[in-house]
Design an enzyme around this catalytic site. Structure first.
Site, PDB file in Angstrom:
ATOM      1  N   LYS A  16       0.784  -1.244   0.000  1.00 40.42           N
ATOM      2  CA  LYS A  16       0.000   0.000   0.000  1.00 40.42           C
ATOM      3  C   LYS A  16       0.817   1.295   0.000  1.00 40.42           C
ATOM      4  CE  LYS A  16      -3.216  -1.086  -0.811  1.00 40.42           C
ATOM      5  NZ  LYS A  16      -3.424  -1.821  -2.104  1.00 40.42           N
ATOM      6  N   GLY A  18       2.321   2.297  -2.833  1.00 36.62           N
ATOM      7  CA  GLY A  18       2.446   2.735  -4.226  1.00 36.62           C
ATOM      8  C   GLY A  18       3.203   1.731  -5.076  1.00 36.62           C
ATOM      9  N   THR A  20       2.009  -0.656  -7.062  1.00 35.99           N
ATOM     10  CA  THR A  20       1.431  -0.829  -8.397  1.00 35.99           C
ATOM     11  C   THR A  20       1.918   0.292  -9.326  1.00 35.99           C
ATOM     12  OG1 THR A  20      -0.519  -1.571  -7.177  1.00 35.99           O
ATOM     13  CG2 THR A  20      -0.772  -1.264  -9.554  1.00 35.99           C
ATOM     14  N   HIS A  79       7.521  -7.839  -1.320  1.00 40.09           N
ATOM     15  CA  HIS A  79       7.057  -7.134  -0.129  1.00 40.09           C
ATOM     16  C   HIS A  79       7.897  -7.555   1.092  1.00 40.09           C
ATOM     17  CE1 HIS A  79       3.714  -5.126  -1.905  1.00 40.09           C
ATOM     18  NE2 HIS A  79       2.968  -6.173  -2.083  1.00 40.09           N
ATOM     19  N   ARG A 101       6.012   5.584   2.225  1.00 44.01           N
ATOM     20  CA  ARG A 101       4.879   6.512   2.148  1.00 44.01           C
ATOM     21  C   ARG A 101       4.544   6.990   3.548  1.00 44.01           C
ATOM     22  NH1 ARG A 101      -1.119   4.833  -0.358  1.00 44.01           N
ATOM     23  NH2 ARG A 101      -1.784   6.978  -0.722  1.00 44.01           N
ATOM     24  N   SER A 109      -4.827   3.426   3.436  1.00 44.53           N
ATOM     25  CA  SER A 109      -4.883   2.703   2.173  1.00 44.53           C
ATOM     26  C   SER A 109      -5.036   1.196   2.424  1.00 44.53           C
ATOM     27  CB  SER A 109      -3.606   3.004   1.375  1.00 44.53           C
ATOM     28  OG  SER A 109      -3.640   2.380   0.133  1.00 44.53           O
ATOM     29  N   GLY A 233      -5.462   7.321  -4.931  1.00 44.33           N
ATOM     30  CA  GLY A 233      -4.182   7.857  -5.390  1.00 44.33           C
ATOM     31  C   GLY A 233      -3.907   9.267  -4.912  1.00 44.33           C
TER      32      GLY A 233
HETATM   33  P1  A3P Z   1      -4.864   4.871  -1.888  1.00 45.15           P
HETATM   34  O1  A3P Z   1      -5.475   3.692  -1.227  1.00 45.15           O
HETATM   35  O2  A3P Z   1      -4.402   5.917  -0.915  1.00 45.15           O
HETATM   36  O3  A3P Z   1      -5.708   5.434  -2.968  1.00 45.15           O
HETATM   37  P2  A3P Z   1       0.024  -0.532  -3.579  1.00 45.15           P
HETATM   38  O4  A3P Z   1       0.142  -0.490  -5.055  1.00 45.15           O
HETATM   39  O5  A3P Z   1       1.349  -0.623  -2.872  1.00 45.15           O
HETATM   40  O6  A3P Z   1      -0.958  -1.557  -3.153  1.00 45.15           O
HETATM   41  O7  A3P Z   1      -0.523   0.903  -3.135  1.00 45.15           O
HETATM   42  C1  A3P Z   1      -1.855   1.253  -3.423  1.00 45.15           C
HETATM   43  C2  A3P Z   1      -1.983   2.763  -3.346  1.00 45.15           C
HETATM   44  O8  A3P Z   1      -1.384   3.345  -4.503  1.00 45.15           O
HETATM   45  C3  A3P Z   1      -3.459   3.165  -3.355  1.00 45.15           C
HETATM   46  O9  A3P Z   1      -3.529   4.370  -2.599  1.00 45.15           O
HETATM   47  C4  A3P Z   1      -3.692   3.410  -4.838  1.00 45.15           C
HETATM   48  O10 A3P Z   1      -4.813   4.208  -5.100  1.00 45.15           O
HETATM   49  C5  A3P Z   1      -2.380   4.106  -5.214  1.00 45.15           C
HETATM   50  N1  A3P Z   1      -2.111   4.041  -6.638  1.00 45.15           N
HETATM   51  C6  A3P Z   1      -2.366   3.027  -7.490  1.00 45.15           C
HETATM   52  N2  A3P Z   1      -2.001   3.348  -8.732  1.00 45.15           N
HETATM   53  C7  A3P Z   1      -1.509   4.604  -8.689  1.00 45.15           C
HETATM   54  C8  A3P Z   1      -0.989   5.498  -9.662  1.00 45.15           C
HETATM   55  N3  A3P Z   1      -0.908   5.157 -10.938  1.00 45.15           N
HETATM   56  N4  A3P Z   1      -0.569   6.706  -9.247  1.00 45.15           N
HETATM   57  C9  A3P Z   1      -0.629   7.056  -7.950  1.00 45.15           C
HETATM   58  N5  A3P Z   1      -1.135   6.265  -6.976  1.00 45.15           N
HETATM   59  C10 A3P Z   1      -1.564   5.043  -7.331  1.00 45.15           C
END
Ligand code: A3P
Length: 265
Positions: A16, A18, A20, A79, A101, A109, A233
């Site tokens: 969580k 960022g 992805t 992870h 983060r 998140s 995001g």
């Molecule tokens: P939020 O839940 O605050 O919206 P991970 O990929 O480590 O699981 O993290 C997920 C977080 O990254 C989520 O945050 C998601 O919305 C955000 N996220 C996913 N794709 C993104 C992108 N292209 N740019 C910025 N944030 C992104």
């Protein structure tokens, strides 16, 4: 079995923060010569998790064979906290990209993600208590960050790049430049003139990725799984969920854990 190559690029993250997004960015940057046409880019039809395999999931558990030539940098994510990485990885000279983060945003998140996929999850208060006690799928958030940070201090020769989600959101193209320099594939003058970094920034943006069919309706392991990776995001969502007392408690933990480490969460 796969063995680590010194040319590998390993993305290390606590869930969580960022992951992805950074997978998309690293994939797009590293492979930009192979996919010059962004209208035909693999990120338009694949969730980033299918383009960058997870060490402990795709590779170790599912025994996915990487069809990547080890002569070229392979992009792998994990992870696992640094301390728990296999010795073979620690002994290699692969490059490590570590993303962290704001812990309040990370917690909120995580809570949304768990609620969306497993709707019977704990209340916000219970989940917060667990987060503060370090009861997360990959261990405590602060230990995760500190594990990699301390390695970078103790072993300055280790090639590591630390990226903060909130800073990347604020200055994405600056960070894209920093990443390509770290990966030894800087933007050429021609790319700078063409605005390649802006194109890649747009390609990987939340607005773009979250609106693609593959990310809106992809199932992965659970229904709604793909879409759950794209929540909002934003960088300050925590204010809508944490009470001042909760925020203060987390601030206190972070202050205590990070005091004197030189890293500001
Ligand atoms: P939020 O839940 O605050 O919206 P991970 O990929 O480590 O699981 O993290 C997920 C977080 O990254 C989520 O945050 C998601 O919305 C955000 N996220 C996913 N794709 C993104 C992108 N292209 N740019 C910025 N944030 C992104």
């Amino acid at each position: 079995m796969h063995t680590p190559c010194d040319t590998d690029i390993l993305l290390v993250t606590h869930p969580k923060v960022g992951t992805t997004w950074t997978k998309a960015i690293l994939f797009a940057l590293k492979n930009r010569m192979h996919y010059p046409d962004l209208q035909e880019h693999p990120l338009l039809t694949n969730i980033p998790h299918d383009l960058v395999p997870l060490l402990e999931g795709d590779i170790y558990t599912k025994k996915k064979v990487l069809d990547l030539d080890p002569a070229f940098p392979r992009l792998i994510s994990t992870h696992l906290p640094y301390a728990l990485l296999p010795t073979s990885v620690k002994d290699s000279t692969c490059k490590i990209v570590y993303v962290y983060r704001n812990p309040k945003n990370t917690f909120v998140s995580l809570w949304h993600f768990q609620n969306r996929l497993y709707p019977t999850t704990n209340s916000l208060e219970e989940a917060f208590d667990k987060f503060c006690r370090g009861m997360n799928p990959f261990g405590s958030y602060w230990d995760h960050v500190l594990s990699c940070w301390k390695e970078s201090i103790q072993n300055p020769g280790r090639k590591m790049l630390f990226l903060k989600y909130e800073e990347m959101k604020e200055q994405t193209t600056t960070y894209l430049k920093r990443i390509v320099e770290f990966l030894d594939c800087p933007f050429s003058l021609e790319e700078e003139a063409k605005g390649t970094m802006n194109d890649i920034s747009r390609l990987c943006s939340f607005d773009n990725l979250s609106n693609l069919d593959v990310n809106k309706s992809g199932k992965r392991h659970l229904p709604d799984h793909s879409a759950a990776y794209f929540h909002q995001g934003n960088t300050g969502d925590w204010v809508n969920f944490l009470t001042p007392k909760m925020a203060e408690k987390l601030d206190h933990i972070i202050e205590e854990k990070f005091h004197g480490t030189g890293l500001k969460l």
